[in-house]
Each structure stands twice: as structure tokens, then as C-alpha cells.
Write a protein that holds these residues in place. Sequence first.
Motif, short mmCIF file in Angstrom:
data_model
loop_
_atom_site.label_atom_id
_atom_site.label_comp_id
_atom_site.label_asym_id
_atom_site.label_seq_id
_atom_site.Cartn_x
_atom_site.Cartn_y
_atom_site.Cartn_z
N VAL A 224 45.42 46.83 31.74
CA VAL A 224 45.12 46.14 33.00
C VAL A 224 43.86 45.29 32.85
O VAL A 224 43.80 44.15 33.33
CB VAL A 224 45.03 47.13 34.18
CG1 VAL A 224 44.49 46.45 35.43
CG2 VAL A 224 46.41 47.74 34.47
N ALA A 225 42.85 45.81 32.16
CA ALA A 225 41.61 45.04 31.94
C ALA A 225 41.90 43.78 31.12
O ALA A 225 41.34 42.71 31.41
CB ALA A 225 40.57 45.91 31.24
N ALA A 226 42.79 43.88 30.13
CA ALA A 226 43.16 42.70 29.34
C ALA A 226 43.85 41.66 30.22
O ALA A 226 43.61 40.46 30.08
CB ALA A 226 44.07 43.10 28.18
N LEU A 227 44.70 42.11 31.14
CA LEU A 227 45.36 41.19 32.06
C LEU A 227 44.34 40.55 33.00
O LEU A 227 44.42 39.35 33.29
CB LEU A 227 46.47 41.90 32.85
CG LEU A 227 47.29 41.02 33.79
CD1 LEU A 227 47.95 39.86 33.04
CD2 LEU A 227 48.33 41.86 34.52
N GLU A 228 43.37 41.32 33.45
CA GLU A 228 42.32 40.77 34.32
C GLU A 228 41.50 39.71 33.58
O GLU A 228 41.09 38.72 34.17
CB GLU A 228 41.42 41.89 34.85
CG GLU A 228 42.10 42.77 35.88
CD GLU A 228 41.29 43.98 36.28
OE1 GLU A 228 40.38 44.41 35.51
OE2 GLU A 228 41.56 44.53 37.36
N ARG A 229 41.27 39.89 32.28
CA ARG A 229 40.55 38.88 31.50
C ARG A 229 41.40 37.63 31.33
O ARG A 229 40.89 36.51 31.38
CB ARG A 229 40.15 39.44 30.14
CG ARG A 229 38.99 40.41 30.19
CD ARG A 229 38.47 40.78 28.81
NE ARG A 229 39.46 41.40 27.95
CZ ARG A 229 39.77 42.69 27.94
NH1 ARG A 229 39.15 43.53 28.75
NH2 ARG A 229 40.68 43.16 27.10
#
Length: 190
Positions: free
Chosen positions: A21-26
Motif C-alpha cells: 500500500v505504501a508503494a501505491l501511495e508513492r
Amino acid sequence: MDHLVGTQSPPRRPAGPADAVAALERALPGLAGLRLPAPRGIDWSGLEAELGVGLPADYRLLCELYPSLVIGDFLAVGGPAPGEEAGWVETTREELETVAEWCAEADLTVPLRAFPAPGGLLPWGASSQGDFFHWSTGPADPGEWTVTVASRSSVWWHYTGGAVQFLADLVGGVLEPWGLPRVRAEVAVW
């Protein structure tokens, strides 16, 4: 003629659902601003019992933290709303009928089938142009399922990461978007 063009793999697998999810947010700078103030409280155990399979943890976390989304004015991804899990399962079963028709009509060297067939395709997203995004289910942990893309241009392909990582890599330009347009790093609530 439909054809399976190959398989792409992520350069690195996320450490877990929160990392995905953090990668998608980036990859989608506007996404974090759409995060809900608290997890939605979806009844995953009841939904999965009714569906007959557990779903990947990265997808469940995305659905808990965010409303249904449209990425790049192209790709829609969303999950059940709390209290509407049975309706989501019913809609998914209806979509599986379409998946079964597509698989039957596709002239692929390696035939694919719809879930609940072993290894069958289970939809998790669709585009505004008629492309479909599935998991290739299997006996392994759902976190190990492969993403299968069925594009409207009759190009089918696999991605060996999870659905959330696929979204991050597609938007971030890490993937070659075989049969798909480039997806802009924009996000809106669906």
C-alpha cells in the motif's frame, strides 16, 4: 486472435501488505489524501466463506483503508462496503460468468478458466476500456497469486506480484503495459 504474451515480475516484492500500500501511495501522490480516517470494518471472514476462498491481504488492506478508486481515469478497483459483503460476492459471481465466456472464447496456447476451477481467474479490477484484471488463484497462499491481465486488444499476460503492487508498478512505469495504455498517476474516488 487472443494471445498470452508473457509474464512480468516485480523488481522487488513488498515486505507485506502495508509495504504494498505504501508503494501505491508513492506511485499515486494523491492517494494518501483519500485514506479513510479508520478502517472500514469489512466482514472478510463471512465474505470469504461465502466466496469459497480467502483473498490476498494486500487487497483486503487497500479495501479497508480506501474507498473504491479510479486510477488514471482508466482502471477501477474497489471492494465490498461494510454490510454489503453478500452483494459484492453476488456481483463477483456474475462477473465470473463473463470471465468464463472470455476464457472459453480466447484462443490461448495455455487455456485459462474462471474461478472456482483450480487456478481459475477471479476478477479484482476493470478498465473503462474493457480490460479486466484478475488473480490466477491457486492452492498456495493468496498472497502468492499471480495477476492476469485480459486486455480488450486480446493480449493476455501475467504479473507475479500482488494486485496492489501491480497497480503501483503499472502507474509508476515499472511494467511494460502490454495491450494497455500508459496509466497516469491520478486517482479519484469511484
